[in-house]
Design a protein around this motif. Structure first.
Motif, mmCIF file in Angstrom:
data_model
loop_
_atom_site.group_PDB
_atom_site.id
_atom_site.type_symbol
_atom_site.label_atom_id
_atom_site.label_comp_id
_atom_site.label_asym_id
_atom_site.label_seq_id
_atom_site.Cartn_x
_atom_site.Cartn_y
_atom_site.Cartn_z
ATOM 1 N N ASP A 141 0.850 -1.295 -0.425
ATOM 2 C CA ASP A 141 -0.276 0.092 0.284
ATOM 3 C C ASP A 141 0.534 1.407 -0.397
ATOM 4 O OD1 ASP A 141 0.475 -0.628 2.187
ATOM 5 O OD2 ASP A 141 -1.137 0.055 3.558
ATOM 6 N N ASP A 153 1.401 3.308 -5.553
ATOM 7 C CA ASP A 153 0.647 4.698 -6.609
ATOM 8 C C ASP A 153 2.270 5.239 -7.638
ATOM 9 O OD1 ASP A 153 -1.500 5.343 -5.332
ATOM 10 O OD2 ASP A 153 -0.702 6.338 -3.543
ATOM 11 N N LYS A 178 1.742 4.217 -11.345
ATOM 12 C CA LYS A 178 1.135 5.091 -11.625
ATOM 13 C C LYS A 178 1.572 5.604 -13.219
ATOM 14 C CE LYS A 178 -2.346 7.598 -8.898
ATOM 15 N NZ LYS A 178 -2.468 8.928 -7.616
ATOM 16 N N LYS A 193 -6.131 -1.000 -5.850
ATOM 17 C CA LYS A 193 -5.726 0.712 -5.935
ATOM 18 C C LYS A 193 -4.696 0.374 -6.932
ATOM 19 C CE LYS A 193 -4.515 3.798 -2.117
ATOM 20 N NZ LYS A 193 -3.070 3.140 -0.803
ATOM 21 N N LEU A 194 -3.766 -0.586 -7.451
ATOM 22 C CA LEU A 194 -2.951 -1.089 -8.000
ATOM 23 C C LEU A 194 -4.175 -0.896 -9.660
ATOM 24 C CD1 LEU A 194 -0.142 -1.231 -9.891
ATOM 25 C CD2 LEU A 194 -0.824 -4.061 -9.869
ATOM 26 N N ALA A 252 -6.878 0.587 -10.094
ATOM 27 C CA ALA A 252 -7.286 2.729 -9.758
ATOM 28 C C ALA A 252 -6.272 3.399 -10.793
ATOM 29 C CB ALA A 252 -7.746 2.349 -9.209
ATOM 30 N N ASN A 253 -5.037 2.558 -10.335
ATOM 31 C CA ASN A 253 -3.501 3.426 -10.923
ATOM 32 C C ASN A 253 -3.699 3.396 -12.100
ATOM 33 O OD1 ASN A 253 -3.025 4.935 -8.414
ATOM 34 N ND2 ASN A 253 -1.864 3.331 -8.335
ATOM 35 N N GLY A 254 -4.247 2.199 -13.424
ATOM 36 C CA GLY A 254 -4.611 2.308 -14.480
ATOM 37 C C GLY A 254 -3.989 0.772 -14.874
#
Ligand code: COI
Length: 331
Positions: A36, A40, A43, A63-64, A66-68
């Protein structure tokens, strides 16, 4: 195309740089693992190459994504630490490296068995104290033994070849039968049969929900007295407390463990002294001369590490370019 590679160690860096140069593809190497705190950093990248023993949690994978970044290439073979629901939910494409060097694992497994059978840890200790006597440390011979292989994937088959080279009789259990081995009549129908016949049990299965702690009190009770246990696969396959009981009673003559139930955060860490290792059960095992613990190093050879890095990068490139890869793992 841009790839981010997490958890890159110094010994992996040259192989990563060589691949990046040869392919003309930018690869950002990050020393930290994917978690975590570092997720980020991904990105803007098209894919991520990772290796770690700690879990790839749902939170981190969400999260990964969501970061594309949904092209995820593991540098190792085991996928038991990947949250399958998060993979499916986010549409991840995941690859592993199923054959970076099955021989690397097999060679260490048999090396440790031979050390146990020939009592070399005991002779090393005695000799360091000036004691060059033989008795009572009389050895056993592998050529007269039956080795039971649990799971005949690439690593199990590589180990099998070496055992056969020593002249041992090999039997195997697997839900999936390899046609070549089937012809040789190697398979037994049940694990109980394997336990009853084997002098050495060599575990090469991936960890699944079905085989968690498969070597437990019940399994040990079905084995021959004085059986040797080898686990270069996954710590979760053995109930450690049951193994300790079986070692104490002499049911198990000795064990070589390259993996351990609670190894995350312990293996590949320098605690400075034996006493400082924060796991009493592990130290109980490590103190025994008939138990050889290694910190998940069976894979750690130059060939394997190079292949892990470069095959994983190839897989990630393939995913990015085509949306598919030959080493894609289905969850
Ligand atoms: C795997 O490839 O799954 C392993 O267990 C080796 C790992 C420690 C790099």
């Amino acid at each position: 195309m841009k790839i981010i590679a997490y958890g890159i160690r110094d010994d992996e860096q040259p192989y990563l740089e060589q691949w990046s140069k040869e392919q003309g593809i930018e690869v950002k190497a990050v020393g930290d693992l994917l978690d975590d705190k570092t997720v980020d950093l991904a990105k803007g990248y098209d894919g991520a190459v990772v290796y770690q023993q700690k879990p790839y949690t749902a939170a981190v994978l969400d999260k990964l994504a969501a970061n594309g970044v949904t092209n995820l290439s593991l540098r190792n073979v085991g996928v038991d630490n990947v949250d399958a629901d998060a993979v499916k939910r986010n549409g991840f494409k995941v690859t592993n490296v199923p054959a970076y060097s099955p021989e690397a694992i097999a060679e260490l497994t048999v090396t440790q068995l031979m050390r146990l059978l020939r009592r070399t840890p005991t002779f090393d200790r005695k000799q360091a104290n000036g004691d060059l006597t033989w008795a009572p440390d009389i050895a056993d011979e592998l050529n007269s033994m039956t080795v039971g292989i649990v799971a005949t994937g690439r690593i199990g088959r590589a180990a099998m070849k070496i055992y056969q080279g020593f002249g041992a009789k090999v039997i195997a259990y697997d839900v999936f039968h390899n046609p070549e081995l089937e012809k040789q009549g190697i398979y037994v129908d049940t694990l109980d049969e394997l336990y009853a016949q084997a002098d050495v049990i060599s575990l090469h299965a991936p960890a699944t929900k079905d085989n968690e702690k498969m070597l437990n009190d019940d399994a040990f009770s079905k084995m021959k007295d004085g059986v040797w246990i080898l686990n270069p696969a996954r710590g979760a396959l053995i109930d450690t407390d049951a193994l300790i009981r079986a070692l104490d009673s002499g049911k198990v003559a000795g064990a070589a463990l390259d993996v351990y139930e609670d190894e995350v955060g312990i293996f590949n860490t320098d605690f400075g002294s034996f006493d400082a290792i924060p796991d009493e059960r592990l130290k109980n095992l490590m103190k025994r001369e008939n138990v050889l613990v290694t910190p998940h190093i069976a894979f750690y050879t130059k060939t394997a590490v190079k292949n892990m890095v470069q095959f994983a990068l190839n897989n990630n490139k393939q995913l990015i370019e085509t949306g598919k890869a030959e080493n894609e793992v289905k969850f």
